[in-house]
Design a protein around this motif. Structure first.
Motif, short mmCIF file in Angstrom:
data_model
loop_
_atom_site.label_atom_id
_atom_site.label_comp_id
_atom_site.label_asym_id
_atom_site.label_seq_id
_atom_site.Cartn_x
_atom_site.Cartn_y
_atom_site.Cartn_z
N ALA A 268 -11.37 15.54 -15.38
CA ALA A 268 -11.73 14.83 -14.15
C ALA A 268 -10.51 14.15 -13.53
CB ALA A 268 -12.82 13.81 -14.45
N HIS A 269 -9.68 13.52 -14.36
CA HIS A 269 -8.47 12.86 -13.86
C HIS A 269 -7.55 13.87 -13.19
CE1 HIS A 269 -5.02 10.15 -13.71
NE2 HIS A 269 -4.30 11.08 -14.32
N GLU A 270 -7.41 15.05 -13.78
CA GLU A 270 -6.56 16.08 -13.18
C GLU A 270 -7.13 16.56 -11.85
OE1 GLU A 270 -4.32 19.74 -15.17
OE2 GLU A 270 -6.45 20.15 -14.94
N ALA A 271 -8.45 16.76 -11.81
CA ALA A 271 -9.08 17.23 -10.57
C ALA A 271 -8.94 16.22 -9.45
CB ALA A 271 -10.56 17.53 -10.83
N LEU A 272 -8.96 14.92 -9.77
CA LEU A 272 -8.89 13.88 -8.76
C LEU A 272 -7.47 13.56 -8.33
CD1 LEU A 272 -11.55 11.47 -10.32
CD2 LEU A 272 -11.80 12.75 -8.18
N THR A 273 -6.50 13.77 -9.19
CA THR A 273 -5.12 13.38 -8.88
C THR A 273 -4.20 14.56 -8.63
OG1 THR A 273 -4.56 13.30 -11.24
CG2 THR A 273 -5.35 11.26 -10.22
N LYS A 274 -4.50 15.72 -9.19
CA LYS A 274 -3.63 16.90 -9.04
C LYS A 274 -4.46 18.14 -8.76
CE LYS A 274 -0.28 14.86 -12.17
NZ LYS A 274 0.57 14.39 -11.06
N LEU B 199 0.82 -1.20 0.00
CA LEU B 199 0.00 0.00 0.00
C LEU B 199 0.86 1.26 0.00
CD1 LEU B 199 -2.80 -1.04 2.54
CD2 LEU B 199 -3.04 -0.75 0.08
N ASN B 200 1.99 1.20 0.68
CA ASN B 200 2.89 2.36 0.71
C ASN B 200 3.55 2.59 -0.64
OD1 ASN B 200 2.38 2.94 3.41
ND2 ASN B 200 3.97 1.53 4.13
N LYS B 201 3.83 1.49 -1.35
CA LYS B 201 4.49 1.61 -2.65
C LYS B 201 3.52 1.91 -3.78
CE LYS B 201 8.20 -1.65 -1.43
NZ LYS B 201 8.81 -2.98 -1.74
N MET B 202 2.28 1.44 -3.64
CA MET B 202 1.30 1.55 -4.73
C MET B 202 0.23 2.57 -4.37
SD MET B 202 0.73 0.35 -7.70
CE MET B 202 -0.54 0.89 -8.84
N PRO B 203 0.34 3.80 -4.84
CA PRO B 203 -0.68 4.80 -4.51
C PRO B 203 -1.99 4.55 -5.26
CG PRO B 203 0.87 5.69 -6.09
CD PRO B 203 1.39 4.33 -5.73
N VAL B 204 -3.05 5.09 -4.73
CA VAL B 204 -4.35 5.01 -5.42
C VAL B 204 -4.25 5.78 -6.73
CG1 VAL B 204 -6.77 5.69 -5.31
CG2 VAL B 204 -5.64 4.76 -3.28
N CYS B 205 -4.70 5.19 -7.81
CA CYS B 205 -4.59 5.84 -9.13
C CYS B 205 -5.85 5.74 -9.96
CB CYS B 205 -3.40 5.26 -9.91
SG CYS B 205 -3.51 3.48 -10.23
N ILE B 206 -6.85 4.98 -9.50
CA ILE B 206 -8.09 4.82 -10.26
C ILE B 206 -9.26 5.17 -9.35
CG2 ILE B 206 -9.52 3.26 -11.62
CD1 ILE B 206 -6.98 1.58 -12.09
N TYR B 207 -10.02 6.19 -9.74
CA TYR B 207 -11.05 6.75 -8.89
C TYR B 207 -12.43 6.58 -9.52
CZ TYR B 207 -7.17 9.19 -6.58
OH TYR B 207 -6.02 9.48 -5.92
N GLN B 208 -13.44 6.72 -8.67
CA GLN B 208 -14.79 6.92 -9.16
C GLN B 208 -15.04 8.42 -9.29
OE1 GLN B 208 -17.44 4.53 -6.53
NE2 GLN B 208 -17.98 3.44 -8.41
#
Length: 527
Positions: A395-401, A32-41
């Motif tokens: 949407a991807h930008e708003a959720l990740t950055k 979990l520490n190495k693999m960040p969340v990258c796929i969101y609803q």
């Protein structure tokens, strides 16, 4: 009233306990520490303007959408495509492949933001089928120079029993935020199936993904990573496309203006101040004359009647002058950055001499040349898939950055300068917009509406400074044009205004003399 729960049965609760025990194990905590969340609803606040742009319409990819009833009829087409890939490599069947992927289960769960209420085997079968389908779809984008004999001879499996799936619909579904599968899963499947070395397989997969993004990206790519970097440095295909069109590298150096530049700035400032002073003086003279003429309208004297008949056209100048001087776009501008980009449309900018030219370098390279009046914008390639792709990039930008919404700010800029069909035509003629024949000018004009209305303001210093320069140039040109128009009009009509002013003074003197001898109030009452 029963409380809402994520569980539908006791078996769901048992699965939850198993998953929690797996998550708290030391091994999985390190994952979990190495693999960040990258796929969101996608939250409703982002999708409310156009929900269909974020919900798959044909193909479900990944655990978020795989079991949606409206999409499940296409499952057999995905299975058929997956079987085609397995038969091509002739190494593992589906059951054996799932067994080989068992160790990746914790990584897969760690990639998704939402809790995945699926048994481990169900999740792995889902990922395997969808991953094989994507490889079947992406292999047609494989660069022939890179591919060699890799996956050659594998037929495109989207046609079965006379039913042909729409390729554009698949492209739109594949690029959606919720329809993503981690890139490392695709790489893992290919490494397991292929007899090639792992580094070559990574090159092949990277070639597929880069070619797909280059083919369908609405903006030209800002840089060209290697095929290996495309796989190792990006989480999924949407994340790859985002980073290809948005470069986060800004110039660290801040140029210091020299004495010449400083002098020119001071000169521009003094010229602007002098124009404002002249405008106020000219406006004062004209206003005084027109106010004097207005008083003659209410004078009930036979001698003045012939003059009153010709006053109306002259008095119209007064209202026109007031409307020009109080125009909101000529008023002082606020320093604060607005939530929505406030900028004149293309047609208005063009009217003051602004020219548009295409540039290379993406959103971060947008610039305005104040000396030449040239607005440099990236080339925007539009087709039937562009709106869905751009909305999901936003949407991807708003959720990740959320602290660096440069692509969102770009869409707001385009929405600001495109108001009418004429604006689209001007950008097309300038080479800024390249549109397919299937996309009408009216559809292009409507494309940016509501794309980012649910996202708050953010700091995009370089782009905001460019927008401010464009606004300053536009308002300065408007003020300069108004000044020269008034100056020219007053100069050409100076003899007439002098004659009118002389007549007004003589008339006032005559009236004063007349009123000193007779009773004037009866004459000056309005009709």
């Amino acid at each position: 009233m029963a409380s809402l729960s994520i569980f539908n049965s006791e078996s769901d609760e048992d699965n939850w306990v198993i998953q929690i025990n797996q998550l708290v194990s030391e091994t999985n905590l390190s994952i979990l520490n190495k693999m960040p969340v990258c796929i969101y609803q996608v939250p409703k606040s982002l999708s409310s303007a156009k929900p269909e742009a974020f919900a798959p319409q044909l193909i479900a990819i990944g655990p978020y959408t795989h079991f949606r009833p409206e999409l499940y009829p296409m499952e057999r087409f995905k299975v058929f495509a997956a079987k085609g890939v397995l038969n091509h490599f002739k190494k593992y069947d589906l059951k054996q492949l799932v067994a080989q992927l068992h160790s990746t289960g914790p990584f897969i769960r760690a990639s998704y933001h939402k809790y995945l209420d699926l048994k481990e085997e169900t999740l792995l079968y889902t990922i395997a089928i969808d991953g094989l389908f994507l490889l079947d779809f992406f292999h047609n984008y494989l660069n022939e120079e890179v591919s060699g004999s890799f996956m050659t001879g594998l037929e495109y499996q989207v046609q079965l029993s006379g039913v042909k799936l729409t390729k554009d619909a698949i492209i739109r579904d594949i690029i959606m935020v919720e329809n993503q599968i981690p890139t490392y899963v695709l790489l893992r499947i290919l490494v397991l199936q292929s007899s090639k070395p792992a580094d070559l397989v990574q090159e092949y997969l990277g070639s597929m993904l880069l070619s797909f993004c280059q083919k369908h990206s609405p903006l030209e790519l800002t840089h060209s990573p290697t095929c290996s970097e495309a796989v190792s440095e990006h989480y999924h295909v949407l994340d790859l496309m985002y980073h290809l069109v948005v470069s986060h590298a800004e110039k660290s150096e801040t140029p210091i203006p020299d004495q010449i530049e400083g002098t020119s700035i001071l000169q521009k400032s003094s010229i602007s101040e002098s124009k404002t002073t002249y405008f106020k003086k000219v406006k004062g003279v004209i206003t005084w004359i027109l106010d004097s003429l207005k008083k003659l309208k209410d004078v009930n004297i036979p001698l003045v009647k012939p003059i009153k008949q010709n006053l109306q056209p002259i008095l119209k100048v007064s209202s026109h002058l007031e409307s020009l001087s109080s125009h909101p776009k000529l008023s002082e501008k606020e320093e604060e950055v607005p939530t929505v980009v406030n900028i004149p449309c293309v047609r208005e900018l063009h009217s003051v001499g602004v020219y548009f030219q295409p540039l290379e370098g993406g959103n971060m390279a947008i610039e305005f040349d104040e000396k030449m009046g040239i607005f440099y914008l990236p080339v925007l390639r539009l087709d039937v898939n562009s709106e869905v792709i751009m909305r999901n990039l936003v949407a991807h930008e708003a959720l990740t950055k959320p602290d660096f919404l440069i692509f969102t700010r770009y869409t707001e800029l385009m929405r600001g300068i495109i108001d009418t069909v004429e604006d689209v035509k001007l950008l097309k003629n300038a080479g800024i917009i390249e549109s397919s024949s299937s996309l009408s000018v009216e559809e292009t004009e409507e494309l940016f509406n509501g794309m980012s209305k649910s996202i708050g303001p953010t700091k995009t210093d370089k782009l905001d400074k460019t927008i401010k320069k464009v606004n300053n140039y536009y308002h300065d040109k408007r003020k300069a044009n108004l000044y020269w128009i008034l100056t020219d009009s007053v100069y050409k009509s100076w003899k007439l205004f002098t004659l009118l002013a002389t007549f007004v003074l003589l008339a006032m003197t005559a009236l004063q003399t007349f009123c000193s001898a007779y009773d004037c109030p009866s004459y000056f009452r309005p009709n």
